[in-house]
Design a protein around this motif. Structure first.
Motif, PDB file in Angstrom:
ATOM      1  N   GLU A   1      -3.746   3.537  -0.193  1.00  0.00           N
ATOM      2  CA  GLU A   1      -4.213   2.941  -1.442  1.00  0.00           C
ATOM      3  C   GLU A   1      -3.286   1.794  -1.861  1.00  0.00           C
ATOM      4  O   GLU A   1      -2.085   1.813  -1.572  1.00  0.00           O
ATOM      5  CB  GLU A   1      -4.252   3.994  -2.551  1.00  0.00           C
TER       6      GLU A   1
ATOM      7  N   ARG B   1       0.836  -1.203   0.000  1.00  0.00           N
ATOM      8  CA  ARG B   1       0.000   0.000   0.000  1.00  0.00           C
ATOM      9  C   ARG B   1       0.871   1.253   0.000  1.00  0.00           C
ATOM     10  O   ARG B   1       2.001   1.239   0.496  1.00  0.00           O
ATOM     11  CB  ARG B   1      -0.922   0.036   1.228  1.00  0.00           C
ATOM     12  N   ILE B   2       0.328   2.337  -0.557  1.00  0.00           N
ATOM     13  CA  ILE B   2       0.987   3.626  -0.480  1.00  0.00           C
ATOM     14  C   ILE B   2       0.890   4.114   0.964  1.00  0.00           C
ATOM     15  O   ILE B   2      -0.218   4.233   1.514  1.00  0.00           O
ATOM     16  CB  ILE B   2       0.323   4.648  -1.432  1.00  0.00           C
ATOM     17  N   ASP B   3       2.008   4.399   1.580  1.00  0.00           N
ATOM     18  CA  ASP B   3       2.009   4.709   3.010  1.00  0.00           C
ATOM     19  C   ASP B   3       1.171   5.944   3.330  1.00  0.00           C
ATOM     20  O   ASP B   3       0.452   5.975   4.329  1.00  0.00           O
ATOM     21  CB  ASP B   3       3.452   4.927   3.478  1.00  0.00           C
ATOM     22  N   ALA B   4       1.229   6.949   2.479  1.00  0.00           N
ATOM     23  CA  ALA B   4       0.554   8.207   2.802  1.00  0.00           C
ATOM     24  C   ALA B   4      -0.961   8.128   2.659  1.00  0.00           C
ATOM     25  O   ALA B   4      -1.694   8.826   3.365  1.00  0.00           O
ATOM     26  CB  ALA B   4       1.099   9.333   1.916  1.00  0.00           C
ATOM     27  N   THR B   5      -1.434   7.275   1.748  1.00  0.00           N
ATOM     28  CA  THR B   5      -2.872   7.244   1.453  1.00  0.00           C
ATOM     29  C   THR B   5      -3.551   5.934   1.819  1.00  0.00           C
ATOM     30  O   THR B   5      -4.778   5.878   1.933  1.00  0.00           O
ATOM     31  CB  THR B   5      -3.108   7.500  -0.041  1.00  0.00           C
TER      32      THR B   5
ATOM     33  N   HIS C   1      -0.690  -0.384  -3.804  1.00  0.00           N
ATOM     34  CA  HIS C   1       0.413  -0.096  -4.724  1.00  0.00           C
ATOM     35  C   HIS C   1       0.546  -1.251  -5.702  1.00  0.00           C
ATOM     36  O   HIS C   1       0.694  -2.404  -5.288  1.00  0.00           O
ATOM     37  CB  HIS C   1       1.734   0.079  -3.981  1.00  0.00           C
TER      38      HIS C   1
END
Length: 590
Positions: free
Chosen positions: A515, A509-513, A517
């Protein structure tokens, strides 16, 4: 009398042993070896990889297909430090290769030169590889090499095969000697690696078999090279055949006597037959935890009271995990031949038919349970549908490699090899990357045979450079990427043992969101000169596999697989001291 450099002695010995390829990665520590190989490039081919572990996996898979060893070459320091993940896989799964590592010059031992592992002992790289090889050698003079090479090849092949390490300092590669290369044929003689059982042991096995009401043969990976003998004895005595997971390709999956694999990812008929049996005749298996439900009594085996005949080439494995009524340190193929001869044309007892009929009922129950998902139209694609489409598209002789991950568990349970020897996997050390890179070794070993590796998205990202290597050397391998968005087999264990909301570092997953990856694996393959297709719908998968095979070039299939699909379990596995899960199917026995 000749005049040889150390590297020339090594190269000459490899050629005399019939080694067709050396595989590895250049570095200052192996420059001398590469120079000698340059002069003999018409006699032995050098293949360069982009990661040292890939070289080890290539050699490992080559041996599993051809039963002939390759050599790897790596430089000192970090280059050779990348080897253990591959050597551990070869050692624990009984696969032979010669790992040649370069080291710093002997004149610089203990001076802390570039990349010396010398804080505890000079040029101490053999200690780094010691747990992962069958035997290690370090040459400090060129004249030592003929003896070491002769012994190394004998050790690799003798008894239980395995990798051997030869460490060579830089100066030893280039310094010259009048010592002649060894003559392998002279030392090998006309002997074989086949060890037979004592006649008394064969009689004891037959006595147990004649008294048994519910006997089962269990074939491990050590019996895979004796597939014909296994089938001959099983048919003569009408014995059902379960396999260890690693020995899954010892018998064709469609054979009526085949039960599938045992253990936590095994089939219901295999596990139930083995725990219900009154006699288990085990051939070439070491009864590891994943093959036996962690030795928990009554889940896969109940030994005792079940009586055990255990045949293994390595006497250290006999009665290691289960007490053997009869333990035989011998070659499974030879023992099977002896048993078949002594059994002769004798008819199986009437109780055998009753036993086989019961097993057929269990197999039918299992098939009714697992079959519906094979033709699911759901997206993302169900794992069962992936394997069904793959089975329909692959030729009968195709070699399938399973990398390590969730897909591997599904393959152990629900893949049915058409022929013995067509499924390769890393089991004991479970090294991610084996299927990714080993596919190249399988193709080198069987250049006219289709080779496809099923690999996870996580595993493929560890060694994606294999596509470039395959393009460089024109190796038409297909990778089917089981794209489920993470290290899902571990994620599921996190959820099962610690709670559904306590997963960490297992999903991509994208760490910031938060979502997902997703890597564009098709673009990645094309960037290295390969080809690729993304498959999102189950009806497209079979045709995509055929397109990939017909392309005759390195090809990546990025297949979106349902990450939420759960596998039925007919046995268990314990991560002590955590409580083991109970089987989800057929438990307790009805």
């Amino acid at each position: 009398m000749g005049d040889w450099s150390g590297a020339e002695l090594i190269t000459e010995h490899l050629i005399r042993e019939g080694v067709p390829y050396v595989v590895g990665l250049c570095g200052h520590g192996d420059l001398g070896l590469l120079d000698a190989l340059f002069d003999r490039r018409d006699d032995i081919r050098t293949i360069s990889t982009h990661h040292e572990a890939a070289a080890g996996f290539i050699a490992d898979a080559y041996y599993r297909v051809r039963r002939e060893p390759l050599a790897t070459f790596t430089s000192c320091g970090p280059g050779s430090a990348n080897l253990p993940v591959a050597l551990g896989s070869a050692l624990m799964d009984d696969s032979a290769l010669l790992a040649i590592t370069g080291n710093v010059a002997t004149s610089q031992f203990n001076r802390g030169p570039f990349q010396e592992a010398g804080r505890h002992y000079q040029a101490d790289f053999p200690s780094a590889l010691r747990p992962f090889v069958k035997r290690g050698y370090q040459a400090t003079r060129a004249e030592q090499l003929p003896l070491m090479l002769r012994q190394a090849f004998a050790t690799m092949r003798a008894g239980r095969p395995g990798p051997v390490h030869l460490d060579v300092p830089l100066d030893v590669f280039v310094e010259r000697t009048t010592t002649e290369p060894a003559e392998p044929d002279l030392w090998r003689g006309a002997g074989s690696n086949r060890v037979a059982a004592a006649s008394d042991d064969i009689e004891a096995v037959l006595d147990l078999l004649e008294a048994a009401q519910r006997p089962v043969l269990v074939a491990g990976s050590g019996a895979e090279s004796a597939a014909a003998e296994l089938l001959a004895f099983a048919r003569a005595a009408q014995l059902p055949v379960a396999t260890s997971p690693l020995g899954k390709a010892a018998i064709g999956g469609s054979d009526p006597l085949s039960l599938g694999a045992t253990g936590r990812n095994g089939s219901y008929p295999a596990n139930r037959a083995c725990r219900t049996a009154d006699l288990v005749i085990a051939l070439g298996t070491r009864f590891d935890d994943r093959a036996t439900s962690s030795w928990l009594p009554g889940y896969t085996y109940a030994i005792p009271p079940t009586r055990l005949v255990h045949v293994h080439i390595d006497p250290a494995e006999l009665s290691r995990n289960y007490p053997a009524t009869v333990g035989i340190a011998a070659s499974p193929g030879e023992v099977l031949r002896q048993l078949t001869v002594r059994w002769g044309a004798k008819a199986p007892p009437p109780s055998r038919r009753t036993w086989l009929d019961r097993i057929t009922e269990w197999a039918d129950e299992w098939e009714r349970h697992i079959a519906p998902h094979r033709w699911s139209t759901a997206t993302p694609i169900r794992p069962e549908r992936v394997l069904a489409e793959l089975r329909g598209a692959l030729p009968a002789d195709a070699i399938l490699l399973a990398d390590v991950g969730a897909h591997h568990n599904w393959i152990v349970q629900q893949w049915y090899p058409h022929r013995p020897g067509t499924l390769l996997q890393s089991w004991g050390f479970a090294s991610m990357g084996f299927g990714v890179a080993g596919a190249l070794g399988a193709r080198l070993a069987a250049p006219d045979t289709p080779v496809l590796a099923v690999v996870g998205d996580g595993g493929f990202l560890m060694l994606p450079s294999v596509v470039a290597t395959a393009v460089q050397y024109d190796l038409p391998v297909v990778w089917l990427i089981w794209n489920n968005g993470g290290f899902i087999s571990i994620r599921d264990q996190q959820r099962g043992y610690f709670g559904r909301n306590r997963e960490l570092a297992t999903t991509f997953r994208i760490d910031a969101t938060g979502e997902p990856h997703r890597t564009d694996f098709v673009a990645l393959a094309r960037s290295m000169g390969g080809e690729g297709l993304r498959v999102e719908h189950p009806g497209d998968l079979g045709d995509a596999v055929r397109v990939a095979l017909d392309a005759h070039r390195p090809f990546v299939l990025d297949v979106t697989v349902d990450e939420a699909a759960t596998m039925p379990s007919a046995a268990t596995w314990e991560l002590a001291p955590l409580p083991h899960p109970e089987p989800s199917f057929g438990w307790p026995d009805m």
